[in-house]
Design a protein around this motif. Structure first.
Motif, mmCIF file in Angstrom:
data_model
loop_
_atom_site.group_PDB
_atom_site.id
_atom_site.type_symbol
_atom_site.label_atom_id
_atom_site.label_comp_id
_atom_site.label_asym_id
_atom_site.label_seq_id
_atom_site.Cartn_x
_atom_site.Cartn_y
_atom_site.Cartn_z
ATOM 1 N N ALA A 7 24.392 37.576 33.529
ATOM 2 C CA ALA A 7 25.544 38.399 32.571
ATOM 3 C C ALA A 7 26.614 37.463 32.506
ATOM 4 O O ALA A 7 26.674 37.772 31.095
ATOM 5 N N ASP A 8 27.291 37.648 33.501
ATOM 6 C CA ASP A 8 28.670 37.391 32.616
ATOM 7 C C ASP A 8 28.711 35.351 32.601
ATOM 8 O O ASP A 8 28.997 35.276 31.439
ATOM 9 N N ARG A 9 27.423 34.614 32.766
ATOM 10 C CA ARG A 9 27.107 33.511 31.705
ATOM 11 C C ARG A 9 26.790 33.163 30.692
ATOM 12 O O ARG A 9 27.487 32.836 29.313
ATOM 13 N N VAL A 10 25.798 34.603 30.288
ATOM 14 C CA VAL A 10 25.573 34.908 29.134
ATOM 15 C C VAL A 10 26.370 36.081 28.139
ATOM 16 O O VAL A 10 26.460 35.444 26.333
ATOM 17 N N GLY A 11 27.114 36.551 29.367
ATOM 18 C CA GLY A 11 28.017 37.678 27.924
ATOM 19 C C GLY A 11 27.607 38.476 27.703
ATOM 20 O O GLY A 11 27.818 39.730 26.794
ATOM 21 N N VAL A 12 26.621 38.977 28.457
ATOM 22 C CA VAL A 12 26.303 40.730 28.494
ATOM 23 C C VAL A 12 26.010 41.766 30.063
ATOM 24 O O VAL A 12 26.711 40.955 30.855
ATOM 25 N N SER A 13 25.936 43.306 29.684
ATOM 26 C CA SER A 13 25.970 43.187 31.405
ATOM 27 C C SER A 13 24.593 43.197 31.659
ATOM 28 O O SER A 13 23.608 42.821 31.412
ATOM 29 N N ARG A 14 24.984 43.256 33.423
ATOM 30 C CA ARG A 14 23.617 43.436 34.102
ATOM 31 C C ARG A 14 22.163 43.745 34.397
ATOM 32 O O ARG A 14 21.512 44.137 34.592
ATOM 33 N N ASP A 25 10.533 45.099 26.382
ATOM 34 C CA ASP A 25 9.993 45.087 25.797
ATOM 35 C C ASP A 25 11.673 46.116 25.180
ATOM 36 O O ASP A 25 11.858 46.630 23.890
ATOM 37 N N GLN A 26 12.943 45.974 26.450
ATOM 38 C CA GLN A 26 14.371 46.747 25.742
ATOM 39 C C GLN A 26 15.206 45.534 24.848
ATOM 40 O O GLN A 26 15.843 45.790 24.534
ATOM 41 N N LEU A 27 14.642 44.228 24.850
ATOM 42 C CA LEU A 27 15.372 43.522 24.207
ATOM 43 C C LEU A 27 14.729 42.480 23.304
ATOM 44 O O LEU A 27 13.543 42.431 23.293
ATOM 45 N N SER A 28 15.263 42.043 22.490
ATOM 46 C CA SER A 28 15.554 41.196 21.468
ATOM 47 C C SER A 28 13.900 39.848 21.880
ATOM 48 O O SER A 28 14.839 39.864 22.957
ATOM 49 N N PRO A 29 13.336 39.302 22.272
ATOM 50 C CA PRO A 29 12.780 37.933 22.469
ATOM 51 C C PRO A 29 13.721 37.257 22.065
ATOM 52 O O PRO A 29 14.386 35.954 23.097
ATOM 53 N N THR A 30 14.569 36.888 21.384
ATOM 54 C CA THR A 30 15.552 36.070 21.274
ATOM 55 C C THR A 30 16.711 35.973 22.294
ATOM 56 O O THR A 30 17.036 35.194 23.289
ATOM 57 N N LEU A 31 17.418 37.259 22.619
ATOM 58 C CA LEU A 31 17.882 37.298 23.352
ATOM 59 C C LEU A 31 17.543 37.242 25.350
ATOM 60 O O LEU A 31 17.881 36.787 25.650
ATOM 61 N N ARG A 32 16.401 37.508 25.538
ATOM 62 C CA ARG A 32 15.584 37.732 26.265
ATOM 63 C C ARG A 32 15.323 36.462 26.426
ATOM 64 O O ARG A 32 15.183 35.797 28.203
ATOM 65 N N ASP A 33 14.938 35.337 25.677
ATOM 66 C CA ASP A 33 14.808 33.925 25.733
ATOM 67 C C ASP A 33 15.999 32.893 26.599
ATOM 68 O O ASP A 33 15.806 31.903 27.421
ATOM 69 N N ARG A 34 16.730 33.583 25.704
ATOM 70 C CA ARG A 34 18.697 32.976 26.537
ATOM 71 C C ARG A 34 18.715 33.487 27.983
ATOM 72 O O ARG A 34 19.163 32.304 28.126
ATOM 73 N N ILE A 35 18.419 35.168 28.139
ATOM 74 C CA ILE A 35 18.866 35.017 29.567
ATOM 75 C C ILE A 35 18.284 34.439 30.719
ATOM 76 O O ILE A 35 18.170 33.902 31.761
ATOM 77 N N LEU A 36 16.659 34.148 30.588
ATOM 78 C CA LEU A 36 15.832 33.046 31.089
ATOM 79 C C LEU A 36 15.871 31.577 31.005
ATOM 80 O O LEU A 36 16.029 31.374 31.770
ATOM 81 N N ALA A 37 16.185 31.429 30.110
ATOM 82 C CA ALA A 37 16.704 30.199 30.014
ATOM 83 C C ALA A 37 17.975 29.981 31.140
ATOM 84 O O ALA A 37 17.878 28.703 31.577
ATOM 85 N N ILE A 38 19.190 30.650 31.024
ATOM 86 C CA ILE A 38 20.411 30.620 31.757
ATOM 87 C C ILE A 38 19.670 30.622 33.538
ATOM 88 O O ILE A 38 20.242 29.974 34.435
ATOM 89 N N ALA A 39 18.666 31.798 33.504
ATOM 90 C CA ALA A 39 18.018 32.072 35.072
ATOM 91 C C ALA A 39 17.842 30.557 35.489
ATOM 92 O O ALA A 39 18.396 30.100 36.214
ATOM 93 N N ASP A 40 17.291 30.128 34.916
ATOM 94 C CA ASP A 40 16.038 28.699 34.727
ATOM 95 C C ASP A 40 17.257 27.821 35.355
ATOM 96 O O ASP A 40 16.981 27.091 36.482
ATOM 97 N N GLU A 41 18.496 27.979 33.798
ATOM 98 C CA GLU A 41 19.717 26.396 34.941
ATOM 99 C C GLU A 41 20.051 27.040 36.025
ATOM 100 O O GLU A 41 20.172 25.719 36.419
ATOM 101 N N LEU A 42 20.071 27.891 35.811
ATOM 102 C CA LEU A 42 21.057 28.047 37.522
ATOM 103 C C LEU A 42 20.198 28.333 38.784
ATOM 104 O O LEU A 42 21.096 28.382 40.031
#
Length: 348
Positions: A7-14, A25-42
């Motif tokens: 969350a800190d890396r992406v700049g969103v809430s936990r 379904d609660q997120l836009s596809p773009t935001l979800r893909d960004r979060i999952l990409a950061i999670a994979d990177e970490l």
């Protein structure tokens, strides 16, 4: 590594990061893909399954209890077809299937210790302690090939009616010396009488159906019983029957797997099927039509049984979550005699 790190890396809430994994379904596809990409990177693989199950009050898995060993189940085409039908029905629900055995090695009792939202009890000994544990846990259950119980949904096959049509088929062909090949862990083995057999619900239903047709025709069948239900056991049982002073001219088998062994024993004894010996199976497994000669058998719709059992369990789980359990339906699927080339009138 935690949800907060991402969350800190992406700049969103936990909570937003949590939704990316559990409520996309609660997120836009773009935001979800960004979060999952950061999670994979970490190197973050997702929320801890045990913690998530505790929070949701659901494990996302259902069990299926098999009395026999799991390796034995995978060697049986009927069992694997049945398991495949269950998996197909569960796939859209997101529920996973956990295989349970009655083995208690190491002090672990799967029916007692494995976390699951419900369970299927498939063709088990009603006196099994594993069945008792599942009942004591008061989780949603469905019985398959079991004695129907009050309050528990059940899926059975018209075993007695199917066995009756199989035996009547032999009587109508003119057979009066009839053998039966069956199996079961509990009870006597070798040559037995109907009173010696302890074969659970399905076995007792099929025996009753055979006798429904044979007894009025004045036929007293010779019964050979083995501890297992594989072709080798059918072979050994057939050898017992065919070594009698007046061997049978036809044999009814508890399953197609046993019938395979019976046909092999007949051929090795110099007999021709069906000219010297008619053979009837039960189940109409994929192997039945491949046999030489193709096997006369009683068809049960294995796919329909698996789909019905899984659907009944998912309904029971949803009803339990909502606190609105409905009546337990007891479904009985039809059984149909399929006449092929393994049966014929006895020699004159």
């Amino acid at each position: 590594m935690t949800l907060q790190t991402i969350a800190d890396r992406v700049g969103v809430s936990r909570m937003t990061v949590s939704n990316a994994f559990s409520r996309p379904d609660q997120l836009s596809p773009t935001l979800r893909d960004r979060i999952l990409a950061i999670a994979d990177e970490l190197g973050y693989v997702g929320p801890d399954p045990a913690a998530r199950a505790l929070a949701r009050g659901s494990t996302g898995a259902v069990g299926i209890l098999l009395t026999e060993s799991l390796s034995g189940a995978f060697a049986d085409e009927v069992a694997t077809t049945f398991l495949g039908a269950i998996a197909d029905e569960l796939a859209p629900t997101g529920l996973g299937l956990t295989l349970l055995s009655t083995d208690t090695a190491g002090g672990v009792v799967p029916a007692r210790d494995v976390a699951m939202d419900g369970a299927l009890v498939y063709s088990c000994d009603p006196e099994s302690t594993a069945v008792d544990w599942l009942l004591r846990r008061k989780m949603p259950l469905v019985f398959i090939d079991q004695v129907p119980a009050d309050g528990v949904p059940a899926v059975n096959v018209a075993d007695r009616a199917g066995a009756r049509t199989a035996a009547q088929h032999l009587v109508d062909l003119g057979h009066r010396r009839v053998g039966i090949v069956t199996s079961g862990v509990r009870g006597r083995h070798g040559m037995v009488s109907p009173g010696d057999m302890i074969d659970g619900y399905v076995g007792s239903q099929r025996l009753s159906g055979w006798l429904d047709a044979l007894t009025p025709a004045g036929v007293s069948p010779a019964i050979a019983r083995e501890p297992h239900g594989d072709p080798e056991s059918g072979y050994q049982a057939a050898r017992l029957l065919l070594s009698a002073p007046e061997p049978p001219t036809a044999i009814l088998c508890f399953s197609d797997a046993l019938a395979q062994g019976v046909v092999s024993a007949a051929v090795d004894a110099g007999l021709s099927v069906p000219e010297d010996l008619s053979v009837v199976g039960f189940d109409d497994s994929p192997a039945a039509a491949r046999m030489r000669p193709p096997l006369t058998t009683v068809r049960q719709d294995i796919h329909a049984k698996g789909h019905a059992a899984a659907a009944a369990l998912t309904q029971a789980i949803e009803a339990a979550k909502a606190g609105t359990p409905g009546p337990a339906e007891h479904l009985c699927l039809p059984a149909e005699l399929i006449v092929r080339a393994s049966t014929a009138p006895p020699r004159a």
